[in-house]
Design a protein around this motif. Structure first.
Motif, PDB file in Angstrom:
ATOM      1  N   VAL A 233       0.829  -1.209   0.000  1.00  0.00           N
ATOM      2  CA  VAL A 233       0.000   0.000   0.000  1.00  0.00           C
ATOM      3  C   VAL A 233       0.862   1.258   0.000  1.00  0.00           C
ATOM      4  O   VAL A 233       0.642   2.161  -0.824  1.00  0.00           O
ATOM      5  CB  VAL A 233      -0.994  -0.018   1.177  1.00  0.00           C
ATOM      6  CG1 VAL A 233      -1.827   1.256   1.183  1.00  0.00           C
ATOM      7  CG2 VAL A 233      -1.904  -1.241   1.094  1.00  0.00           C
ATOM      8  N   PRO A 234       1.867   1.394   0.897  1.00  0.00           N
ATOM      9  CA  PRO A 234       2.701   2.601   0.825  1.00  0.00           C
ATOM     10  C   PRO A 234       3.464   2.733  -0.496  1.00  0.00           C
ATOM     11  O   PRO A 234       3.648   3.848  -0.992  1.00  0.00           O
ATOM     12  CB  PRO A 234       3.659   2.460   2.011  1.00  0.00           C
ATOM     13  CG  PRO A 234       3.516   1.068   2.507  1.00  0.00           C
ATOM     14  CD  PRO A 234       2.166   0.606   2.112  1.00  0.00           C
TER      15      PRO A 234
ATOM     16  N   ALA B  99      -0.436  15.137  -2.871  1.00  0.00           N
ATOM     17  CA  ALA B  99       0.860  14.453  -2.898  1.00  0.00           C
ATOM     18  C   ALA B  99       1.517  14.455  -1.517  1.00  0.00           C
ATOM     19  O   ALA B  99       2.059  13.437  -1.061  1.00  0.00           O
ATOM     20  CB  ALA B  99       1.778  15.129  -3.917  1.00  0.00           C
ATOM     21  N   GLY B 100       1.470  15.601  -0.843  1.00  0.00           N
ATOM     22  CA  GLY B 100       2.067  15.682   0.492  1.00  0.00           C
ATOM     23  C   GLY B 100       1.446  14.703   1.467  1.00  0.00           C
ATOM     24  O   GLY B 100       2.151  14.018   2.226  1.00  0.00           O
ATOM     25  N   LYS B 101       0.117  14.596   1.444  1.00  0.00           N
ATOM     26  CA  LYS B 101      -0.577  13.670   2.347  1.00  0.00           C
ATOM     27  C   LYS B 101      -0.220  12.226   2.023  1.00  0.00           C
ATOM     28  O   LYS B 101      -0.011  11.398   2.923  1.00  0.00           O
ATOM     29  CB  LYS B 101      -2.088  13.870   2.231  1.00  0.00           C
ATOM     30  CG  LYS B 101      -2.578  15.211   2.751  1.00  0.00           C
ATOM     31  CD  LYS B 101      -4.064  15.409   2.464  1.00  0.00           C
ATOM     32  CE  LYS B 101      -4.529  16.802   2.872  1.00  0.00           C
ATOM     33  NZ  LYS B 101      -5.927  17.062   2.476  1.00  0.00           N
TER      34      LYS B 101
ATOM     35  N   MET C 219       1.649   9.321   4.424  1.00  0.00           N
ATOM     36  CA  MET C 219       1.107   7.976   4.672  1.00  0.00           C
ATOM     37  C   MET C 219       2.085   6.905   4.211  1.00  0.00           C
ATOM     38  O   MET C 219       2.252   5.871   4.859  1.00  0.00           O
ATOM     39  CB  MET C 219      -0.232   7.815   3.943  1.00  0.00           C
ATOM     40  CG  MET C 219      -1.359   8.630   4.535  1.00  0.00           C
ATOM     41  SD  MET C 219      -2.985   8.211   3.826  1.00  0.00           S
ATOM     42  CE  MET C 219      -2.813   8.851   2.176  1.00  0.00           C
ATOM     43  N   ALA C 220       2.761   7.157   3.087  1.00  0.00           N
ATOM     44  CA  ALA C 220       3.711   6.179   2.558  1.00  0.00           C
ATOM     45  C   ALA C 220       4.892   5.986   3.506  1.00  0.00           C
ATOM     46  O   ALA C 220       5.306   4.860   3.783  1.00  0.00           O
ATOM     47  CB  ALA C 220       4.203   6.628   1.184  1.00  0.00           C
TER      48      ALA C 220
ATOM     49  N   ILE D  76       5.702   2.450   5.306  1.00  0.00           N
ATOM     50  CA  ILE D  76       6.980   1.759   5.094  1.00  0.00           C
ATOM     51  C   ILE D  76       7.692   1.562   6.429  1.00  0.00           C
ATOM     52  O   ILE D  76       8.317   0.524   6.667  1.00  0.00           O
ATOM     53  CB  ILE D  76       7.857   2.549   4.100  1.00  0.00           C
ATOM     54  CG1 ILE D  76       7.308   2.346   2.688  1.00  0.00           C
ATOM     55  CG2 ILE D  76       9.306   2.096   4.163  1.00  0.00           C
ATOM     56  CD1 ILE D  76       8.028   3.130   1.627  1.00  0.00           C
ATOM     57  N   GLY D  77       7.568   2.543   7.299  1.00  0.00           N
ATOM     58  CA  GLY D  77       8.171   2.398   8.638  1.00  0.00           C
ATOM     59  C   GLY D  77       7.588   1.205   9.382  1.00  0.00           C
ATOM     60  O   GLY D  77       8.321   0.444  10.028  1.00  0.00           O
ATOM     61  N   ARG D  78       6.258   1.035   9.310  1.00  0.00           N
ATOM     62  CA  ARG D  78       5.617  -0.111   9.972  1.00  0.00           C
ATOM     63  C   ARG D  78       6.029  -1.435   9.325  1.00  0.00           C
ATOM     64  O   ARG D  78       6.300  -2.424  10.009  1.00  0.00           O
ATOM     65  CB  ARG D  78       4.092   0.028   9.915  1.00  0.00           C
ATOM     66  CG  ARG D  78       3.493   1.042  10.839  1.00  0.00           C
ATOM     67  CD  ARG D  78       1.979   0.888  10.921  1.00  0.00           C
ATOM     68  NE  ARG D  78       1.350   0.978   9.597  1.00  0.00           N
ATOM     69  CZ  ARG D  78       0.942   2.109   9.049  1.00  0.00           C
ATOM     70  NH1 ARG D  78       1.088   3.251   9.693  1.00  0.00           N
ATOM     71  NH2 ARG D  78       0.358   2.107   7.853  1.00  0.00           N
TER      72      ARG D  78
END
Length: 551
Positions: A189-190, A212-214, A218-219, A223-225
């Motif tokens: 998803v990210p 794009a910023g939002k 979220m991405a 990706i961190g998770r």
């Protein structure tokens, strides 16, 4: 009252829209007013993959299929742009077909139904192990999201960013159906969010800046998770490799671009500097590339392996060997699965249209039951092993199972014969002669020889005709096409026991399945970073220019 999300010639949210009263004309006037368009008639709308049309101007938005929170694309046209509108309509039609095909494939392959194809679509982790995510609805949504994401990436690769964005939006909608807990630890998803912003960037459309910023926020969180702090989880999964480097480069570049256009020059400089450092890290040394290529690998594969392994030659070669072994194993598994599907089609489907579970069948065969009989017991009992055992060990139900098997065999034979007759009739032979030929002999090669050996005008007794055909004495015998017999024999061998009358968009489904088949576990990270490198230089130069002007 409803909200409508508008993008395109004007971007924003329309609130307090009465879908039961508003028509296309109402919507045109409102968008024209907000976008300073002098003539509302030049504005057209696309919603859910189709152009909104109402020649009479009497249909409400509800009647046209618009719902609360619908996403609508507004396009500006003119009388001279008629051809563009036709192209856009064709594109919208294709996108609608794509969505329908992805939905159909996901529904067929997520619930254990017997596939009409000779393959299964299954969700796998990065090590190639099959996984099941959440409920059947979650599994179906993930499958659909992955298929549409793969198609979107294929369109990006071909430079078709506008259509790619539409397809990726569909993929995002599919993933949104899933339980968030199911997909929070996968990075698909990210990565899709990053791909969507990449399309914004390549289209050079500044109107998407806020969105794009939002998406990038979220991405990064996603990706961190999925990858863990400092990508430690990913590093463990990939045996110390660095597949994500190019992905992070693209993410930081896009963050830098958004920050620049938002007036945050220092934040932009930091993001772009980090992206440039990764770009340098991804440049493959000529010596390392030559070493890997000298072992017989192509330049593209050698570069990919070196990038994934932080330019380590030994790690790159190990990676290439592993990838080749995985590919061979996958081919072997695919062939095995095709054979299994053929078996399952022969056994038929359960009352709920599921395939016979081959693992449970294997268990019953292992303890001594005949395979076909055990399969029928499982089919009849929805793959319930205990109930199947009860039927197999009960003399009365066991006898019923055998009767069912014989009935099914006769039914398949009749279907095969009817199909073969129809196929031969389509070659131009008279149907009554074809049926008579099959009554004499059900071997297709000999039936076809008989039909081609005897002129239709002859009215000879069947036995005489048959003898003339078999002994080669028929004076009008013609050679058979090489592929006729094999085509019909294949048709007979593949006759299924369940109804396949449901219409399928085979062309689009094949396109989607091909995109999946051509991918691999590292496809999302396999990014050529040449365009990114040029963009980093361009934006850093613009920041320097802005600094100079301010001083």
């Amino acid at each position: 009252m409803a909200k409508l999300k508008i993008a395109g010639s004007w971007s924003g949210v329309l609130e307090e829209v009465d879908l039961e009263i508003w028509t296309i004309s109402s919507l045109r006037e409102e968008v024209a007013k907000r976008s300073n368009c002098e003539n509302p008639h030049f504005i057209n709308f696309i919603c859910a993959g189709r152009i909104l049309k109402d020649d009479n101007g009497t249909l409400t938005l509800t009647e046209l299929g618009v719902k609360n929170n619908s996403k609508i694309l507004a396009t500006l046209t003119s009388p001279q742009q008629g051809k563009s509108l036709v192209v856009e309509e064709q594109s919208s039609h294709r996108l609608a077909r794509l969505r329908a095909a992805a939905t159909a494939l996901a529904e067929r392959h997520a619930d254990g139904s017997l596939p009409v194809e000779d393959f299964n679509i299954e969700v796998e982790d990065q090590s190639g192990q099959k996984v099941r995510l959440g409920s059947e609805l979650d599994q179906r949504a993930v499958m659909m999201g992955l298929m549409l994401h793969a198609k979107g990436k294929r369109l990006i690769k071909g430079g078709n960013f506008k259509d790619a964005l539409e397809v990726l939006t569909m993929g995002e909608e599919a993933f949104s159906i899933c339980d968030p807990k199911v997909i929070e630890l996968i990075d698909n998803v990210p990565i899709l969010q990053i791909d969507m912003v990449w399309c914004y960037f390549m289209l050079r459309d500044i109107r998407w800046l806020s969105d794009a910023g939002k998406r990038l926020e979220m991405a990064r969180a996603g990706i961190g998770r999925a990858h863990g702090k400092d990508s430690l989880r990913l590093r463990l999964l990939q045996g110390g490799r660095y597949p994500e480097l190019a992905l992070h480069l693209r993410l930081e570049l896009l963050e830098g671009v958004v920050a620049f256009h938002s007036g945050q020059l220092e934040k932009s400089r930091q993001a772009l500097a980090s992206a440039r450092a990764k770009f340098v890290q991804l440049q493959v040394p000529d010596e390392a590339l030559s070493l890997v290529m000298s072992m017989g690998y192509s330049q593209r594969n050698a570069k990919r392996a070196l990038r994934m392994n932080n330019q380590d030659v030994g790690g790159a070669i190990d990676f290439l060997v592993e990838e080749k072994a995985k590919k061979l194993q996958k081919q072997e598994d695919d062939l095995k699965r095709r054979d299994e599907i053929r078996q399952q089609k022969k056994f038929g489907v359960t009352p709920l249209k599921k395939a016979v579970d081959l693992e449970r069948l294997k268990e019953l065969v292992t303890i001594g039951f005949e395979k076909e009989l055990a399969a029928e017991a499982l089919r009849r009992n929805e793959n319930d092993t205990q109930k199947a055992l009860d039927d197999l060990t009960n003399p009365e139900t066991n006898s019923d199972l055998q009767v069912n098997i014989e009935t099914r065999k006769r039914k398949r034979q009749k279907q095969a014969k009817d199909s073969a007759i129809e196929k031969v009739v389509q070659m131009g032979f008279e149907k009554s002669r074809v049926i008579a030929a099959f009554e004499e002999n059900d071997k297709l090669d000999e039936v076809l020889q008989r039909l081609t050996a005897i002129p239709a005008a002859e009215n000879m007794p069947p036995q005489v005709n048959s003898t003339a055909a078999f002994d080669g004495s028929g004076s009008s015998s013609n050679p058979l096409p090489d592929n006729v017999s094999s085509d019909i024999l294949n048709l007979m061998n593949e006759v299924e026991d369940h109804n396949k009358a449901e219409e399928r968009d085979v062309e689009m489904e094949d396109e989607l399945s091909a995109d999946i088949a051509n991918g691999d576990a590292f496809a999302d990270y396999d990014i050529e970073v040449n365009i990114e490198g040029e963009a980093i230089t361009e934006y850093l130069s613009m920041i320097e220019s802005a600094d100079t002007i301010s001083k």
